[in-house]
Each structure stands twice: as C-alpha cells, then as structure tokens.
Design a protein around this motif. Structure first.
Motif, PDB file in Angstrom:
ATOM      1  N   GLU A 292       9.003  12.517 109.844  1.00 30.77           N
ATOM      2  CA  GLU A 292       8.413  11.763 109.617  1.00 30.77           C
ATOM      3  C   GLU A 292       8.212  11.963 107.706  1.00 30.77           C
ATOM      4  OE1 GLU A 292       5.520  13.599 113.527  1.00 30.77           O
ATOM      5  OE2 GLU A 292       5.406  15.273 111.658  1.00 30.77           O
ATOM      6  N   LEU A 293       7.954  13.002 107.056  1.00 28.89           N
ATOM      7  CA  LEU A 293       8.587  12.116 105.710  1.00 28.89           C
ATOM      8  C   LEU A 293       9.040  11.108 105.455  1.00 28.89           C
ATOM      9  CD1 LEU A 293       7.411  13.112 103.078  1.00 28.89           C
ATOM     10  CD2 LEU A 293       9.713  14.318 103.022  1.00 28.89           C
ATOM     11  N   GLU A 294      10.875  10.988 105.774  1.00 33.49           N
ATOM     12  CA  GLU A 294      11.209   9.368 105.742  1.00 33.49           C
ATOM     13  C   GLU A 294      10.296   8.411 105.995  1.00 33.49           C
ATOM     14  OE1 GLU A 294      15.202  10.103 107.570  1.00 33.49           O
ATOM     15  OE2 GLU A 294      15.415  11.227 105.702  1.00 33.49           O
ATOM     16  N   ARG A 295       9.270   7.872 107.275  1.00 32.78           N
ATOM     17  CA  ARG A 295       8.323   7.464 107.620  1.00 32.78           C
ATOM     18  C   ARG A 295       7.993   6.693 106.663  1.00 32.78           C
ATOM     19  NH1 ARG A 295       5.012   6.984 113.213  1.00 32.78           N
ATOM     20  NH2 ARG A 295       4.698   5.143 112.383  1.00 32.78           N
ATOM     21  N   LEU A 296       7.194   7.354 106.508  1.00 33.27           N
ATOM     22  CA  LEU A 296       6.131   7.346 105.290  1.00 33.27           C
ATOM     23  C   LEU A 296       7.106   6.784 104.116  1.00 33.27           C
ATOM     24  CD1 LEU A 296       4.138  10.855 106.111  1.00 33.27           C
ATOM     25  CD2 LEU A 296       3.219   8.509 106.872  1.00 33.27           C
ATOM     26  N   VAL A 297       8.200   7.405 103.489  1.00 32.56           N
ATOM     27  CA  VAL A 297       8.564   6.859 101.980  1.00 32.56           C
ATOM     28  C   VAL A 297       8.300   5.901 101.816  1.00 32.56           C
ATOM     29  CG1 VAL A 297       9.906   7.644  99.999  1.00 32.56           C
ATOM     30  CG2 VAL A 297       8.924  10.125 101.344  1.00 32.56           C
ATOM     31  N   ARG A 298       8.821   4.836 103.498  1.00 36.32           N
ATOM     32  CA  ARG A 298       9.222   3.187 103.646  1.00 36.32           C
ATOM     33  C   ARG A 298       8.312   2.879 103.423  1.00 36.32           C
ATOM     34  NH1 ARG A 298      13.111   6.001 107.143  1.00 36.32           N
ATOM     35  NH2 ARG A 298      16.018   6.002 106.374  1.00 36.32           N
ATOM     36  N   ILE A 299       7.144   3.017 103.650  1.00 40.97           N
ATOM     37  CA  ILE A 299       6.213   2.592 103.279  1.00 40.97           C
ATOM     38  C   ILE A 299       5.892   2.437 101.612  1.00 40.97           C
ATOM     39  CG2 ILE A 299       4.145   1.664 104.032  1.00 40.97           C
ATOM     40  CD1 ILE A 299       4.264   3.043 106.468  1.00 40.97           C
ATOM     41  N   PRO A 300       5.784   1.347 100.857  1.00 38.90           N
ATOM     42  CA  PRO A 300       5.485   1.261  99.699  1.00 38.90           C
ATOM     43  C   PRO A 300       3.791   0.893  99.653  1.00 38.90           C
ATOM     44  CG  PRO A 300       6.033  -1.084 100.191  1.00 38.90           C
ATOM     45  CD  PRO A 300       6.141   0.063 101.336  1.00 38.90           C
ATOM     46  N   SER A 301       3.661   2.551  99.966  1.00 39.20           N
ATOM     47  CA  SER A 301       1.579   2.362  99.909  1.00 39.20           C
ATOM     48  C   SER A 301       0.640   2.544  98.141  1.00 39.20           C
ATOM     49  CB  SER A 301       1.423   3.063 100.620  1.00 39.20           C
ATOM     50  OG  SER A 301       1.756   4.649 100.823  1.00 39.20           O
ATOM     51  N   VAL A 302       1.013   1.777  97.414  1.00 39.97           N
ATOM     52  CA  VAL A 302       0.632   1.259  96.838  1.00 39.97           C
ATOM     53  C   VAL A 302      -0.911   1.150  96.061  1.00 39.97           C
ATOM     54  CG1 VAL A 302       0.455   1.031  93.331  1.00 39.97           C
ATOM     55  CG2 VAL A 302       3.124   1.655  94.821  1.00 39.97           C
TER      56      VAL A 302
ATOM     57  N   PHE B 294      -0.379  -4.115  93.772  1.00 40.20           N
ATOM     58  CA  PHE B 294       0.294  -4.590  94.625  1.00 40.20           C
ATOM     59  C   PHE B 294      -0.348  -4.758  96.387  1.00 40.20           C
ATOM     60  CE2 PHE B 294       1.713  -1.896  91.256  1.00 40.20           C
ATOM     61  CZ  PHE B 294       3.086  -1.723  91.549  1.00 40.20           C
ATOM     62  N   GLU B 295       0.876  -4.387  97.238  1.00 39.90           N
ATOM     63  CA  GLU B 295       0.190  -5.495  98.458  1.00 39.90           C
ATOM     64  C   GLU B 295      -0.713  -4.462  99.290  1.00 39.90           C
ATOM     65  OE1 GLU B 295      -1.230  -7.455 101.032  1.00 39.90           O
ATOM     66  OE2 GLU B 295       0.196  -8.670 100.364  1.00 39.90           O
ATOM     67  N   PRO B 296      -2.025  -4.654  99.691  1.00 44.76           N
ATOM     68  CA  PRO B 296      -3.215  -3.534 100.386  1.00 44.76           C
ATOM     69  C   PRO B 296      -2.702  -3.699 101.683  1.00 44.76           C
ATOM     70  CG  PRO B 296      -3.787  -6.021  99.447  1.00 44.76           C
ATOM     71  CD  PRO B 296      -2.642  -5.834  99.143  1.00 44.76           C
ATOM     72  N   ALA B 297      -2.046  -4.166 102.516  1.00 46.24           N
ATOM     73  CA  ALA B 297      -1.710  -4.305 103.591  1.00 46.24           C
ATOM     74  C   ALA B 297      -1.136  -2.592 104.161  1.00 46.24           C
ATOM     75  CB  ALA B 297      -1.113  -5.810 103.892  1.00 46.24           C
TER      76      ALA B 297
ATOM     77  N   HIS C 268      -9.770   0.707 100.109  1.00 46.27           N
ATOM     78  CA  HIS C 268      -8.674   1.430 100.937  1.00 46.27           C
ATOM     79  C   HIS C 268      -9.175   2.872 102.020  1.00 46.27           C
ATOM     80  CE1 HIS C 268      -5.627  -0.710  99.036  1.00 46.27           C
ATOM     81  NE2 HIS C 268      -6.203  -0.317  97.720  1.00 46.27           N
ATOM     82  N   PRO C 269      -8.321   2.672 103.019  1.00 42.63           N
ATOM     83  CA  PRO C 269      -8.954   3.451 104.115  1.00 42.63           C
ATOM     84  C   PRO C 269      -8.090   4.661 103.258  1.00 42.63           C
ATOM     85  CG  PRO C 269      -7.017   2.221 105.117  1.00 42.63           C
ATOM     86  CD  PRO C 269      -6.992   1.249 103.682  1.00 42.63           C
ATOM     87  N   ALA C 270      -8.807   6.194 104.571  1.00 47.07           N
ATOM     88  CA  ALA C 270      -8.501   7.127 104.596  1.00 47.07           C
ATOM     89  C   ALA C 270      -8.884   7.654 106.222  1.00 47.07           C
ATOM     90  CB  ALA C 270      -9.541   8.076 104.417  1.00 47.07           C
ATOM     91  N   VAL C 271      -7.444   9.016 106.297  1.00 50.20           N
ATOM     92  CA  VAL C 271      -7.445   9.250 107.930  1.00 50.20           C
ATOM     93  C   VAL C 271      -8.054  10.307 108.710  1.00 50.20           C
ATOM     94  CG1 VAL C 271      -5.519   9.476 109.592  1.00 50.20           C
ATOM     95  CG2 VAL C 271      -5.422   7.673 108.129  1.00 50.20           C
ATOM     96  N   PHE C 272      -8.647  10.379 109.388  1.00 51.13           N
ATOM     97  CA  PHE C 272      -9.671  11.258 109.815  1.00 51.13           C
ATOM     98  C   PHE C 272      -8.682  12.025 110.704  1.00 51.13           C
ATOM     99  CE2 PHE C 272     -12.698  13.975 111.812  1.00 51.13           C
ATOM    100  CZ  PHE C 272     -13.277  15.079 111.336  1.00 51.13           C
TER     101      PHE C 272
END
Length: 457
Positions: free
Chosen positions: A23-33, A38-41, A71-75
């Motif tokens: 799961e951590l690797e999956r999240l790290v692969r997303i460049p969420s700057v 940077f790309e908001p998508a 940017h969205p938060a998650v609940f």
C-alpha cells in the motif's frame, strides 16, 4: 493490556507487513505534489487511492471531503460501542516536490528498498502515516475498540491553506476526544517520541534599493554600493559573529532537558566537514526553543547573465522560526524594525510581511490518560521508553486542530526519524520503524479503550 492480547496484535501487524508495504508503494508512485505548477489530478488520484485503502481496511463512510478551490481530503470512520472514546487519526497524502532528479539514488516516485529502508518521495512524509492508520484498523479486523475517525489532508505540504475551511465545514464530524497526528519524527532510529512543542513562524520579503535604474559599474562605481552587496550586508546583521540570532525582541523558551550529540546532528543534517555550528548553548534549545533565521531565497541577476552594471535593487525572502510561546505579531514587528533600522548607507528598505504565512507555535500539556496510554504503547512497540521532544518546524495543521478542538488530547507521533531525509532527496522510511509505528498505533487504540472505561473519562 494482557500479554496475550499484546502479542496477538504484534503478530497481526507482523503478518500484515507485506500488504502495508504494498500500500505504501502504491501511494508513493503517485506524484501528489499539492502546490505550484504540479498536476492537481495527481493529488486527486492520491486521495482516491487513500480512500480505497481505508475502505479495504474495514472503514465505513469513506468519502472525499471537499471545499472550493482546495485539494480533496479523505474521511473514514469505524463505529464502536457506547462509552468508548472518539479518536481521530490524521495524516496527509500530498508530498513535497522531488527536487533535482540527479540528486536521487533511485527515482523519487519509484519506491526502492536498500538496506532495510524504503526510498521514495512520501515514504516518511507522510504516506507512511496513512498505511499505519489502515494497519491499526486491520489489526482489529476492521472493528477497532474505539469510535474511530480518519482524516487525511491533501494540502499539508502547501501549508494547509484551506484547513480552517475544512474544519469550519466538517468540524463536528471530526471532533474527537483524542487526535493522533501521525506526521512527526521520532527521537532517533530505535527510540520513539511524542512531540510536545512546535516553533512558530513568520516570514517576509525585504526589498533594498540604491538607484533608480542600473548604471555602468565603471562610470559610476565607488560612491554607491550596489544593491546586492548592500543587501548582503543587511542580511548579515540578522546574526552575531557567533551565529546567534541578533534581532532584538524575539523571545526564547526554557532550555530543554534532553540533549542531542553534535555528531548526531551533523550526520542527520549533512553538515560539511569543518563547518562550525552556529549559535551557543544546547543543540535542542537552538532547534526547539529559540528563534532561528534563514534566508530562503534572493532575487538577483544570474551569474551567467550578469553584466557590468551596478544592480539598483535586490530582494530576499527571510523566514524566522519562533520560540513556541512567542507572539508572531510582535515577532514580525521586531523583524521589520530590525531590517529598516539596519539599512547600510541609508539604502531604501521595504519590508513585505507574511510573504507565505504567519503562525504561532504550540506547547502541549502532555499529561493525562491519553498521553500515558500513548507512552505505554510506544514503549511496548519499540521495547524502549519514549522521550518527549520538541519540533523545530512549524506545523499549521497541529495549531489549527488545537484551536478547533481545545479539549482534545493531541498525540504527535510517526514512523520517521531524523535520518529520513524529509523534504530532501532520497527520502526514506526504515521498514522496521514502520512496523513498530503500526503496532504502536494498534496498541494505543486498545489502551485508550480500556483507559477510558477505567478512568471514566
């Protein structure tokens, strides 16, 4: 907690480490700057992946929280029997920009293991917090023994500019007895910590002008010192010859009892050989309870494009970390007064206050049943007693939560260590520390449930 129960949780977390890492690797692969060009998508994709991880962990009511322009938060949440405390787990899914690719030993967004550490942007700050939350929930089969809520922000690295609006809109949903903010480092590798203070922050842009326009450096050079040299002289007044902050009016808090060895600081900070450390007194005081001033940037001609001109104007961005109890408004006034009063050769100085943000520090009264439960959980997970530390940084989201929920116990923990390279190239998390952080969080939830019922809190 009964030994069998503790060992049961330990075993479940250990058995879950393959999934935790995936799961951590999956999240790290997303460049969420979350800021700049940077790309908001990518931040949107990171939020959606986070939501899916929490839903698979057993949470209900999983959704993206939105406010206009943010940017969205998650609940997410997990219900619990009446009489148990409400616990909010915080993390953030956005990350810092990667910086120069050539400074990374492996690609920033391709998680890579070396010597027991997982490298990649966000491994330690703070996507490991997300997977730790999910792991703790799974350790209880998706039904933790407390009323659990999860809030994963998407703008922390940009300074949480819209967190106040999130709290205004969703505050009642997020209100909790205990808030676990899993975005703080430990004392060192193998020694867990609770962060109990944070420094405040003010900053400004100072503009210095000596001429109406650029002029020939040969024809006019001599009587007027160029703006770059003048600005350099002004910036040099911010510290004395020993490197202590020299701005009158900035406060200091008491010296911490905990001390940091100089060689440890040098290694973690990457200080070059032969450099003498600035300032006097214990390092922990210089890092946690005293002001620190940094020049973050200067606008000036590039060396490659410089010509034989006397530069008429220059400007710099100055950042000041404040003692936790200092007043940022008063501190900003002191900084502005200093800059204007120390202008060399009566150069024109203009101070633009609050270029990025201004905020107070925080001192946490880390006493009571929630803090006792946290310290015991950390000790059981790491096999050594935790320490209380200060935070040299200024974390706006912590202050925002403290102001919005003044009755809540704030537990500042995490899986990172000072050698994790936060905000730098080759950011990493030690996989053993990550496992211990996941276990500590599961143990904490159990201890909070039993503590609350025993103490009648």
């Amino acid at each position: 907690m009964a030994a069998t129960g503790q060992e049961d949780l330990r075993s479940r977390v250990s058995d879950d480490m393959t999934r935790i890492r995936e799961e951590l690797e999956r999240l790290v692969r997303i460049p969420s700057v979350s800021f700049g060009v940077f790309e908001p998508a990518d931040v949107q994709a990171s939020a959606e992946a986070t939501a899916e991880i929490l839903e698979r962990a057993g949470c209900t009511g999983v959704r993206l929280m939105q406010v206009d322009g943010a940017h969205p938060a998650v609940f997410a949440e997990c219900a619990a029997p009446a009489g148990t405390p409400s616990v909010l787990l915080y993390a953030h899914h956005d990350v810092q920009p990667p910086g120069p690719a050539e400074r990374w030993d492996s690609p920033a967004y391709e998680p890579t293991e070396r010597n027991g550490r997982l490298y990649g942007r966000g491994t330690a700050d703070d996507k490991c917090g997300i997977v730790a939350h999910a792991a703790a929930i799974r350790a209880f089969g998706g039904t933790p023994p407390v009323a659990l809520k999860v809030f994963v922000e998407g703008e922390e690295e940009a300074g949480s500019p819209n967190l106040g609006r999130f709290l205004e809109r969703y505050g009642e949903e997020l209100r909790s007895d205990v808030i676990v903010l899993a975005d703080n480092p430990n004392w060192r590798l193998g020694v867990p910590a609770l962060t109990t203070s944070l420094r405040g922050l003010v900053d400004c842009t100072v503009e210095l002008r000596v001429l109406d326009h650029a002029v020939h450096s040969g024809e006019f050079g001599g009587p007027v010192v160029d703006a770059l040299a003048s600005l350099s002289r002004l910036l040099a007044t911010l510290h004395d010859d020993d490197g202590n902050v020299a701005v009158d009016g900035l406060a200091s808090d008491p010296v911490p009892t905990l001390e940091m060895p100089e060689d440890e600081y040098r290694v973690n900070a990457g200080v070059r050989p032969g450099i003498r450390l600035a300032g006097e007194g214990p390092l922990t005081a210089r890092l946690w309870t005293r002001p620190a001033i940094s020049v973050l940037g200067i606008d000036a001609p590039d060396v490659a494009e410089a010509s034989n001109q006397i530069v008429p104007a220059a400007r710099a961005m100055i950042s000041v970390r404040l003692a936790p109890r200092d007043d940022p408004v008063r501190a900003m006034r002191a900084l502005s007064t200093h800059l204007r009063s120390h202008a060399p050769w009566r150069a024109e100085v203009r101070v633009i206050e609050g270029f990025q943000r201004m905020g107070p520090g925080l001192v946490i009264d880390a006493t009571g049943p929630a803090y006792a439960a946290a310290r015991r959980a950390l000790a059981d997970a790491w096999g050594t007693e935790p320490v209380d530390i200060g935070g040299g940084g200024s974390i706006p989201f912590v202050v925002a939560f403290a102001e919005a929920f003044p009755e809540a116990s704030l537990l500042l923990t995490g899986a990172a260590a000072p050698d994790s390279g936060l905000h730098s190239e080759n950011e990493s998390v030690d996989l053993g520390e990550l496992e211990r952080a996941c276990l500590a969080q599961a143990l904490l939830l159990h201890r909070l449930s039993t503590t609350w019922m025993t103490s009648g809190s």
